[in-house]
Design an enzyme around this catalytic site. Structure first.
Site, PDB file in Angstrom:
ATOM      1  N   LYS A 109     -58.417 -18.350 -12.334  1.00  0.00           N
ATOM      2  CA  LYS A 109     -57.266 -17.658 -11.760  1.00  0.00           C
ATOM      3  C   LYS A 109     -56.741 -16.543 -12.670  1.00  0.00           C
ATOM      4  CE  LYS A 109     -55.914 -21.601  -8.921  1.00  0.00           C
ATOM      5  NZ  LYS A 109     -54.853 -22.552  -8.543  1.00  0.00           N
TER       6      LYS A 109
ATOM      7  N   ASP B 104     -50.278 -20.158  -4.391  1.00  0.00           N
ATOM      8  CA  ASP B 104     -49.858 -21.493  -4.816  1.00  0.00           C
ATOM      9  C   ASP B 104     -48.338 -21.599  -4.816  1.00  0.00           C
ATOM     10  OD1 ASP B 104     -52.420 -22.515  -5.192  1.00  0.00           O
ATOM     11  OD2 ASP B 104     -52.529 -21.817  -7.267  1.00  0.00           O
TER      12      ASP B 104
END
Length: 283
Positions: A73, A108
């Site tokens: 990420k 997220d």
């Protein structure tokens, strides 16, 4: 409905990371594509740390986007030429939209916010986070968006709290680190980011009204069962589903704020696919 970019033929997507063998992203995005009538081919691609940039450089014009999981990420955020605010704050992008330029998002954060909202929680003043990894950064931003002014963070290694304290300062949130062995204070909501391999979980002075166990690999056997009443424990698959809905918006529309056509119907299809795959686990 045409996929973003308007390219003809099947558009290719994948979840990338290491490992990805049991990722549920193909299940969720496949259900979204069917519900939307989109010609998407979504797969799993194992990409080692440090290899994301050359992997993306080798993709052809048929590729629409990527879902990004651990440990890539941070690399995804560095690769993107434009990031949304949540990815900028966390330094982590879990969604890449490919094309003439690569754009990145962190869904997220929104997944956590939406999971709490669906459970009836729209605002908080205090929060708690268990763990200090990449998901903890997203959890802190999510709690800040919900209005948190103070967040307790339980972790094993105190030095890992430095990044969360600094992020809290940027967000106007007081971050209070403590050891895992110390009971967490009463709070309005909590997020656990401990991985499945972590052997312990902290105690609470009082169980929070809602605790989201983001470790959806353990969704049916959360380490908090028994410590937190069942009605106050949010299944990590709810966060997984909600962040996937935001990813589907990005892949289909090129933005995260605009809802999908008949989005409620699409979400029902994605939820049904997730429930049907209950025996699978995400690594």
């Amino acid at each position: 409905m045409a996929a973003v970019g308007g390219a003809a033929g099947t558009r290719r997507l994948a979840v990338v990371g290491q490992p990805v063998a049991h990722s549920l992203s193909p299940v969720l995005q496949g259900a979204a594509a069917r519900a939307l009538g989109l010609d998407w081919a979504y797969e799993r691609r194992e990409v080692a740390p440090g290899a994301l940039r050359p992997f993306v450089a080798g993709l052809d014009a048929a590729w629409l986007g990527l879902s990004v999981t651990a440990p890539l990420k941070g690399e995804a955020a560095a690769l993107a030429s434009a990031l949304d605010e949540r990815a900028t704050l966390t330094g982590a992008a879990n969604t890449l939209l490919l094309g003439a330029r690569v754009r990145g998002w962190n869904t997220d954060v929104g997944g956590i916010v939406r999971a709490f909202a669906d459970a009836g929680l729209g605002s908080v003043r205090t929060g708690a986070i268990v763990g200090a990894g990449a998901t903890a950064q997203s959890a802190l931003v999510a709690l800040a968006e919900l209005g948190a002014e103070r967040v307790a963070v339980a972790l094993r290694s105190p030095h890992k709290a430095e990044a969360l304290v600094a992020l809290g300062e940027r967000l106007g949130v007081l971050v209070a680190p403590q050891g895992l062995e110390v009971p967490l204070p009463p709070v309005d909501a909590a997020v656990s980011t401990l991985p499945a391999a972590a052997p312990v979980a902290p105690a609470f002075d009082a169980p929070p009204p809602l605790l989201l166990d983001a470790d959806y690999a353990r969704a049916n056997g959360s380490r908090y069962r028994g410590a937190v009443p069942a009605g106050q424990l949010l299944d990590g698959r709810e966060m997984l589903l909600q962040q996937a809905v935001l990813q589907a918006r990005i892949f289909a529309l090129g933005e995260v704020e605009a809802p999908l056509p008949e989005e409620a119907r699409v979400v029902r299809a994605m939820r049904a696919a997730l429930e049907a795959s209950a025996g699978l686990e995400e690594s």
